[in-house]
Design an enzyme around this catalytic site. Structure first.
Site, PDB file in Angstrom:
ATOM      1  N   GLU A 112      14.282 -27.947  -5.955  1.00  0.00           N
ATOM      2  CA  GLU A 112      14.680 -26.531  -5.940  1.00  0.00           C
ATOM      3  C   GLU A 112      13.933 -25.757  -4.860  1.00  0.00           C
ATOM      4  O   GLU A 112      12.964 -26.241  -4.266  1.00  0.00           O
ATOM      5  CB  GLU A 112      14.459 -25.931  -7.335  1.00  0.00           C
ATOM      6  CG  GLU A 112      15.376 -26.614  -8.341  1.00  0.00           C
ATOM      7  CD  GLU A 112      15.325 -26.019  -9.739  1.00  0.00           C
ATOM      8  OE1 GLU A 112      14.377 -25.268 -10.043  1.00  0.00           O
ATOM      9  OE2 GLU A 112      16.249 -26.325 -10.511  1.00  0.00           O
ATOM     10  N   ASN A 113      14.435 -24.548  -4.612  1.00  0.00           N
ATOM     11  CA  ASN A 113      13.874 -23.697  -3.565  1.00  0.00           C
ATOM     12  C   ASN A 113      13.824 -22.264  -4.074  1.00  0.00           C
ATOM     13  O   ASN A 113      14.705 -21.849  -4.838  1.00  0.00           O
ATOM     14  CB  ASN A 113      14.780 -23.792  -2.324  1.00  0.00           C
ATOM     15  CG  ASN A 113      14.180 -23.094  -1.124  1.00  0.00           C
ATOM     16  OD1 ASN A 113      14.265 -21.878  -0.988  1.00  0.00           O
ATOM     17  ND2 ASN A 113      13.562 -23.854  -0.258  1.00  0.00           N
TER      18      ASN A 113
ATOM     19  N   GLU B 182      22.165 -35.904  -6.893  1.00  0.00           N
ATOM     20  CA  GLU B 182      23.198 -36.801  -6.354  1.00  0.00           C
ATOM     21  C   GLU B 182      23.276 -36.698  -4.838  1.00  0.00           C
ATOM     22  O   GLU B 182      23.477 -37.696  -4.139  1.00  0.00           O
ATOM     23  CB  GLU B 182      24.568 -36.457  -6.950  1.00  0.00           C
ATOM     24  CG  GLU B 182      24.628 -36.547  -8.456  1.00  0.00           C
ATOM     25  CD  GLU B 182      24.273 -35.229  -9.153  1.00  0.00           C
ATOM     26  OE1 GLU B 182      23.431 -34.472  -8.649  1.00  0.00           O
ATOM     27  OE2 GLU B 182      24.839 -34.982 -10.234  1.00  0.00           O
TER      28      GLU B 182
ATOM     29  N   CYS C  43      28.850 -31.896  -5.676  1.00  0.00           N
ATOM     30  CA  CYS C  43      28.435 -33.298  -5.556  1.00  0.00           C
ATOM     31  C   CYS C  43      29.638 -34.236  -5.677  1.00  0.00           C
ATOM     32  O   CYS C  43      29.685 -35.277  -5.011  1.00  0.00           O
ATOM     33  CB  CYS C  43      27.382 -33.632  -6.615  1.00  0.00           C
ATOM     34  SG  CYS C  43      25.787 -32.863  -6.280  1.00  0.00           S
TER      35      CYS C  43
HETATM   36  N1  THU Z   1      21.731 -30.159 -10.535  1.00  0.00           N
HETATM   37  C1  THU Z   1      21.760 -31.412  -9.968  1.00  0.00           C
HETATM   38  O1  THU Z   1      20.731 -31.910  -9.489  1.00  0.00           O
HETATM   39  N2  THU Z   1      22.951 -32.061  -9.921  1.00  0.00           N
HETATM   40  C2  THU Z   1      24.131 -31.521 -10.323  1.00  0.00           C
HETATM   41  O2  THU Z   1      25.197 -31.971  -9.898  1.00  0.00           O
HETATM   42  C3  THU Z   1      24.072 -30.409 -11.286  1.00  0.00           C
HETATM   43  C4  THU Z   1      22.908 -29.503 -11.073  1.00  0.00           C
HETATM   44  C5  THU Z   1      20.457 -29.413 -10.559  1.00  0.00           C
HETATM   45  C6  THU Z   1      20.443 -28.221  -9.629  1.00  0.00           C
HETATM   46  C7  THU Z   1      19.381 -27.359 -10.255  1.00  0.00           C
HETATM   47  O3  THU Z   1      18.119 -27.764  -9.747  1.00  0.00           O
HETATM   48  C8  THU Z   1      19.432 -27.705 -11.734  1.00  0.00           C
HETATM   49  O4  THU Z   1      20.188 -28.917 -11.843  1.00  0.00           O
HETATM   50  C9  THU Z   1      20.101 -26.637 -12.597  1.00  0.00           C
HETATM   51  O5  THU Z   1      21.382 -26.353 -12.131  1.00  0.00           O
HETATM   52 ZN    ZN Z   2      25.620 -31.133  -7.635  1.00  0.00          ZN
END
Ligand code: THU
Ligand code: ZN
Length: 148
Positions: A43-44, A54, A88
């Site tokens: 995250e950022n 993914e 994704c």
């Molecule tokens: N997130 C993923 O890593 N993959 C997805 O396809 C769904 C969402 C992450 C993004 C964010 O860091 C957290 O889940 C909450 O949305």
């Molecule tokens: Zn995603």
């Protein structure tokens, strides 16, 4: 016994960097030759630059020269069966056919199994653009030229 690719996704989520959502995601992508690439969400503080597990996994695989994929596993820290988000799914569709198997971790050795085609029916792809080009549809529409 748990799906070995799910185990790799679970291992990957341990490295998730999630100070904002605290929602960990791990992904493990198996290439056609059996190599496994993993990713976690990163995250950022501006939120929109956050990377999804993914896309980190597919980015690692593609940047290592792989273009053909066999299977994807996704797990969240709470094992709620999280599926790849729409973005994704589209990223996967650039490299993977509709029959790519996607397994999502439900905990207790349970998985939900999908194909990419089920999760993303009807998508834009390279063939969409090639078909449009073959029909001459990449030129401006005739009425757009008239109105300019
Ligand atoms: N997130 C993923 O890593 N993959 C997805 O396809 C769904 C969402 C992450 C993004 C964010 O860091 C957290 O889940 C909450 O949305
Ligand atoms: Zn995603």
């Amino acid at each position: 016994m748990d799906d070995p690719l799910i185990e790799r996704a679970r291992d990957a989520l341990a490295e998730a960097y999630v100070p904002y959502s605290e929602y960990r995601v791990g992904a493990a992508l198996k290439t056609a030759d059996g190599t496994v690439f993993t990713g976690c969400n990163i995250e950022n503080a501006n939120y929109s630059n956050s990377l999804h597990a993914e896309e980190v996994a597919i980015g690692a695989a593609v940047s290592a020269g792989h273009r053909e994929f066999d299977r994807l596993a996704v797990s969240s820290g709470v094992r709620d069966g999280v599926t790849p988000c729409g973005m994704c799914r589209q990223t996967l569709a650039e490299f993977c056919a509709d029959d790519l198997t996607i397994v999502c971790d439900l905990g207790d050795s349970e998985v939900a199994t999908y194909t990419l085609g089920e999760l993303l029916p009807e998508t834009i792809s390279a063939s969409t653009l090639a078909d449009a080009d073959a029909r001459g549809e990449t030129e401006p529409p005739h009425d757009a030229e008239e109105s300019s």
